[in-house]
Design a protein around this motif. Structure first.
Motif, PDB file in Angstrom:
ATOM      1  N   LEU A 127       0.848  -1.194   0.000  1.00 37.55           N
ATOM      2  CA  LEU A 127       0.000   0.000   0.000  1.00 37.55           C
ATOM      3  C   LEU A 127       0.885   1.246   0.000  1.00 37.55           C
ATOM      4  O   LEU A 127       1.966   1.250   0.590  1.00 37.55           O
ATOM      5  CB  LEU A 127      -0.904   0.020   1.240  1.00 37.55           C
ATOM      6  N   PRO A 128       0.423   2.335  -0.630  1.00 42.98           N
ATOM      7  CA  PRO A 128       1.197   3.577  -0.620  1.00 42.98           C
ATOM      8  C   PRO A 128       1.340   4.147   0.782  1.00 42.98           C
ATOM      9  O   PRO A 128       0.439   4.014   1.624  1.00 42.98           O
ATOM     10  CB  PRO A 128       0.369   4.520  -1.512  1.00 42.98           C
ATOM     11  N   VAL A 129       2.468   4.802   1.039  1.00 43.70           N
ATOM     12  CA  VAL A 129       2.704   5.446   2.336  1.00 43.70           C
ATOM     13  C   VAL A 129       1.615   6.473   2.621  1.00 43.70           C
ATOM     14  O   VAL A 129       1.143   6.597   3.756  1.00 43.70           O
ATOM     15  CB  VAL A 129       4.099   6.105   2.361  1.00 43.70           C
ATOM     16  N   SER A 130       1.221   7.222   1.596  1.00 46.12           N
ATOM     17  CA  SER A 130       0.194   8.252   1.788  1.00 46.12           C
ATOM     18  C   SER A 130      -1.124   7.648   2.260  1.00 46.12           C
ATOM     19  O   SER A 130      -1.829   8.227   3.095  1.00 46.12           O
ATOM     20  CB  SER A 130      -0.028   9.032   0.488  1.00 46.12           C
ATOM     21  N   THR A 131      -1.445   6.442   1.752  1.00 43.87           N
ATOM     22  CA  THR A 131      -2.677   5.769   2.168  1.00 43.87           C
ATOM     23  C   THR A 131      -2.610   5.370   3.636  1.00 43.87           C
ATOM     24  O   THR A 131      -3.560   5.593   4.401  1.00 43.87           O
ATOM     25  CB  THR A 131      -2.919   4.520   1.300  1.00 43.87           C
ATOM     26  N   LEU A 132      -1.470   4.797   4.051  1.00 45.32           N
ATOM     27  CA  LEU A 132      -1.318   4.391   5.450  1.00 45.32           C
ATOM     28  C   LEU A 132      -1.378   5.594   6.375  1.00 45.32           C
ATOM     29  O   LEU A 132      -1.983   5.540   7.454  1.00 45.32           O
ATOM     30  CB  LEU A 132       0.010   3.645   5.643  1.00 45.32           C
ATOM     31  N   SER A 133      -0.742   6.674   5.976  1.00 45.69           N
ATOM     32  CA  SER A 133      -0.759   7.889   6.792  1.00 45.69           C
ATOM     33  C   SER A 133      -2.177   8.396   6.979  1.00 45.69           C
ATOM     34  O   SER A 133      -2.578   8.785   8.089  1.00 45.69           O
ATOM     35  CB  SER A 133       0.115   8.958   6.140  1.00 45.69           C
ATOM     36  N   LYS A 134      -2.966   8.389   5.905  1.00 51.10           N
ATOM     37  CA  LYS A 134      -4.361   8.852   5.995  1.00 51.10           C
ATOM     38  C   LYS A 134      -5.189   7.938   6.887  1.00 51.10           C
ATOM     39  O   LYS A 134      -6.033   8.401   7.654  1.00 51.10           O
ATOM     40  CB  LYS A 134      -4.965   8.933   4.600  1.00 51.10           C
ATOM     41  N   ILE A 135      -4.951   6.615   6.790  1.00 48.50           N
ATOM     42  CA  ILE A 135      -5.683   5.676   7.648  1.00 48.50           C
ATOM     43  C   ILE A 135      -5.343   5.915   9.111  1.00 48.50           C
ATOM     44  O   ILE A 135      -6.233   5.987   9.971  1.00 48.50           O
ATOM     45  CB  ILE A 135      -5.354   4.224   7.247  1.00 48.50           C
ATOM     46  N   GLU A 136      -4.044   6.042   9.407  1.00 50.15           N
ATOM     47  CA  GLU A 136      -3.624   6.238  10.791  1.00 50.15           C
ATOM     48  C   GLU A 136      -4.141   7.547  11.380  1.00 50.15           C
ATOM     49  O   GLU A 136      -4.365   7.646  12.586  1.00 50.15           O
ATOM     50  CB  GLU A 136      -2.089   6.181  10.891  1.00 50.15           C
ATOM     51  N   ASN A 137      -4.320   8.551  10.533  1.00 48.86           N
ATOM     52  CA  ASN A 137      -4.787   9.853  11.000  1.00 48.86           C
ATOM     53  C   ASN A 137      -6.298  10.043  10.854  1.00 48.86           C
ATOM     54  O   ASN A 137      -6.812  11.149  11.016  1.00 48.86           O
ATOM     55  CB  ASN A 137      -4.054  10.972  10.258  1.00 48.86           C
ATOM     56  N   GLY A 138      -6.997   8.939  10.549  1.00 50.04           N
ATOM     57  CA  GLY A 138      -8.449   8.989  10.479  1.00 50.04           C
ATOM     58  C   GLY A 138      -8.997   9.747   9.287  1.00 50.04           C
ATOM     59  O   GLY A 138     -10.167  10.148   9.279  1.00 50.04           O
ATOM     60  N   LYS A 139      -8.174   9.917   8.239  1.00 47.79           N
ATOM     61  CA  LYS A 139      -8.620  10.665   7.062  1.00 47.79           C
ATOM     62  C   LYS A 139      -9.062   9.742   5.922  1.00 47.79           C
ATOM     63  O   LYS A 139      -9.487  10.220   4.877  1.00 47.79           O
ATOM     64  CB  LYS A 139      -7.500  11.578   6.564  1.00 47.79           C
ATOM     65  N   MET A 140      -8.939   8.433   6.131  1.00 45.36           N
ATOM     66  CA  MET A 140      -9.373   7.471   5.121  1.00 45.36           C
ATOM     67  C   MET A 140      -9.894   6.232   5.836  1.00 45.36           C
ATOM     68  O   MET A 140      -9.314   5.790   6.829  1.00 45.36           O
ATOM     69  CB  MET A 140      -8.212   7.089   4.196  1.00 45.36           C
ATOM     70  N   SER A 141     -11.000   5.711   5.334  1.00 45.82           N
ATOM     71  CA  SER A 141     -11.569   4.515   5.951  1.00 45.82           C
ATOM     72  C   SER A 141     -10.738   3.289   5.602  1.00 45.82           C
ATOM     73  O   SER A 141     -10.044   3.256   4.580  1.00 45.82           O
ATOM     74  CB  SER A 141     -13.016   4.308   5.479  1.00 45.82           C
ATOM     75  N   LEU A 142     -10.816   2.285   6.444  1.00 46.63           N
ATOM     76  CA  LEU A 142     -10.065   1.047   6.256  1.00 46.63           C
ATOM     77  C   LEU A 142     -11.021   0.010   5.691  1.00 46.63           C
ATOM     78  O   LEU A 142     -11.752  -0.653   6.433  1.00 46.63           O
ATOM     79  CB  LEU A 142      -9.483   0.589   7.593  1.00 46.63           C
ATOM     80  N   ASN A 143     -11.039  -0.138   4.348  1.00 44.98           N
ATOM     81  CA  ASN A 143     -11.948  -1.105   3.743  1.00 44.98           C
ATOM     82  C   ASN A 143     -11.391  -2.521   3.876  1.00 44.98           C
ATOM     83  O   ASN A 143     -10.284  -2.732   4.366  1.00 44.98           O
ATOM     84  CB  ASN A 143     -12.233  -0.749   2.278  1.00 44.98           C
ATOM     85  N   TYR A 144     -12.168  -3.498   3.395  1.00 41.17           N
ATOM     86  CA  TYR A 144     -11.798  -4.896   3.611  1.00 41.17           C
ATOM     87  C   TYR A 144     -10.491  -5.251   2.913  1.00 41.17           C
ATOM     88  O   TYR A 144      -9.649  -5.964   3.476  1.00 41.17           O
ATOM     89  CB  TYR A 144     -12.919  -5.819   3.132  1.00 41.17           C
ATOM     90  N   ASP A 145     -10.308  -4.758   1.689  1.00 37.74           N
ATOM     91  CA  ASP A 145      -9.093  -5.084   0.940  1.00 37.74           C
ATOM     92  C   ASP A 145      -7.846  -4.580   1.667  1.00 37.74           C
ATOM     93  O   ASP A 145      -6.874  -5.313   1.848  1.00 37.74           O
ATOM     94  CB  ASP A 145      -9.156  -4.477  -0.459  1.00 37.74           C
ATOM     95  N   LYS A 146      -7.898  -3.323   2.111  1.00 36.70           N
ATOM     96  CA  LYS A 146      -6.737  -2.756   2.821  1.00 36.70           C
ATOM     97  C   LYS A 146      -6.526  -3.475   4.147  1.00 36.70           C
ATOM     98  O   LYS A 146      -5.387  -3.741   4.549  1.00 36.70           O
ATOM     99  CB  LYS A 146      -6.942  -1.255   3.053  1.00 36.70           C
ATOM    100  N   LEU A 147      -7.622  -3.768   4.845  1.00 35.25           N
ATOM    101  CA  LEU A 147      -7.509  -4.470   6.128  1.00 35.25           C
ATOM    102  C   LEU A 147      -6.870  -5.835   5.949  1.00 35.25           C
ATOM    103  O   LEU A 147      -5.995  -6.237   6.730  1.00 35.25           O
ATOM    104  CB  LEU A 147      -8.898  -4.611   6.758  1.00 35.25           C
TER     105      LEU A 147
END
Length: 227
Positions: free
Chosen positions: A36-56
């Motif tokens: 996964l892209p670093v930007s995606t992980l950062s957004k997930i950790e900071n509550g700016k992106m939901s964690l869907n099943y695929d990413k989970l």
């Protein structure tokens, strides 16, 4: 539902950050392991992106834990009880997929959510031109040469030649290709930590592959673009 589970379910980003830091991983390392892209992980950790099943699913595979453990919110949870599950695959049985580069036989396809995926592969391609684009997938990979001689090409190292009985363990996030050397048969046993669905999808050229059993001596051939 306990308090830890409530916290993890309400804010999975915080749980992800804790699990990542417990392992001493940077965002870049976690992203590489999960694909996964670093930007995606950062957004997930900071509550700016939901964690869907695929990413989970990708993150849990990278963290070497199941989804239930993730939502327990405890990286040091006690090991699960011994399940006693097992699978016996007789000679020539398994799920077979064939491309211009490989013939893959997947044993133990009746077991879901395996920690690692064994693959017996017969190598067809003998040049990079025959093989085509190198492949990559999440996780790590161990390969043992059962028969013949193999050249392993990656995008980070010079080609490595492996003879019968030799083996190699490597990061399969590197683009790679196994090539047969010489005219004789060439077979390897590979053990991959990526999910079986992801590996079969690579072989089938991007379309999800459905596991099915084939008994010896038949092969369920599927001509696809190489994996």
């Amino acid at each position: 539902m306990n308090q830890k589970h409530d916290t993890a379910a309400a804010n999975p980003g915080l749980t992800l950050r804790k699990l990542r830091k417990d392992r001493g991983w940077t965002l870049s390392e976690a992203g590489r392991r999960a694909g996964l892209p670093v930007s995606t992980l950062s957004k997930i950790e900071n509550g700016k992106m939901s964690l869907n099943y695929d990413k989970l699913t990708r993150l849990c595979q990278a963290l070497d834990m199941d989804i239930a453990e993730f939502f327990a919110g405890d990286a040091s949870a006690a090991p699960a009880a011994v399940s006693g599950r097992r699978s016996i695959t007789r000679a020539g049985e398994g799920h077979a997929l064939e491309t211009s580069s490989y013939f893959h036989l997947y044993p133990a396809t009746d077991l879901l959510n395996k920690r690692f995926v064994p693959i017996i592969a017969e190598l067809h391609a003998r040049t990079l031109q025959e093989f085509g684009k190198l492949v990559r997938h999440s996780g790590e990979e161990y390969t043992y040469v059962l028969e013949g001689t193999v050249d392993l090409h990656t995008d980070m190292y010079a080609p490595t030649r492996l003879e019968k009985g030799d083996s190699i363990y490597f990061d399969s996030g590197m683009a790679h290709a196994y090539l047969a050397v010489g005219d004789g048969p060439c077979r390897v046993l590979s053990i991959c930590s990526a999910s079986e669905a992801q590996l079969m999808e690579q072989v089938s050229g991007g379309a999800p592959a459905q596991a099915s059993s084939v008994a010896k001596p038949a092969r369920a051939k599927r001509k696809t673009k190489n994996a």
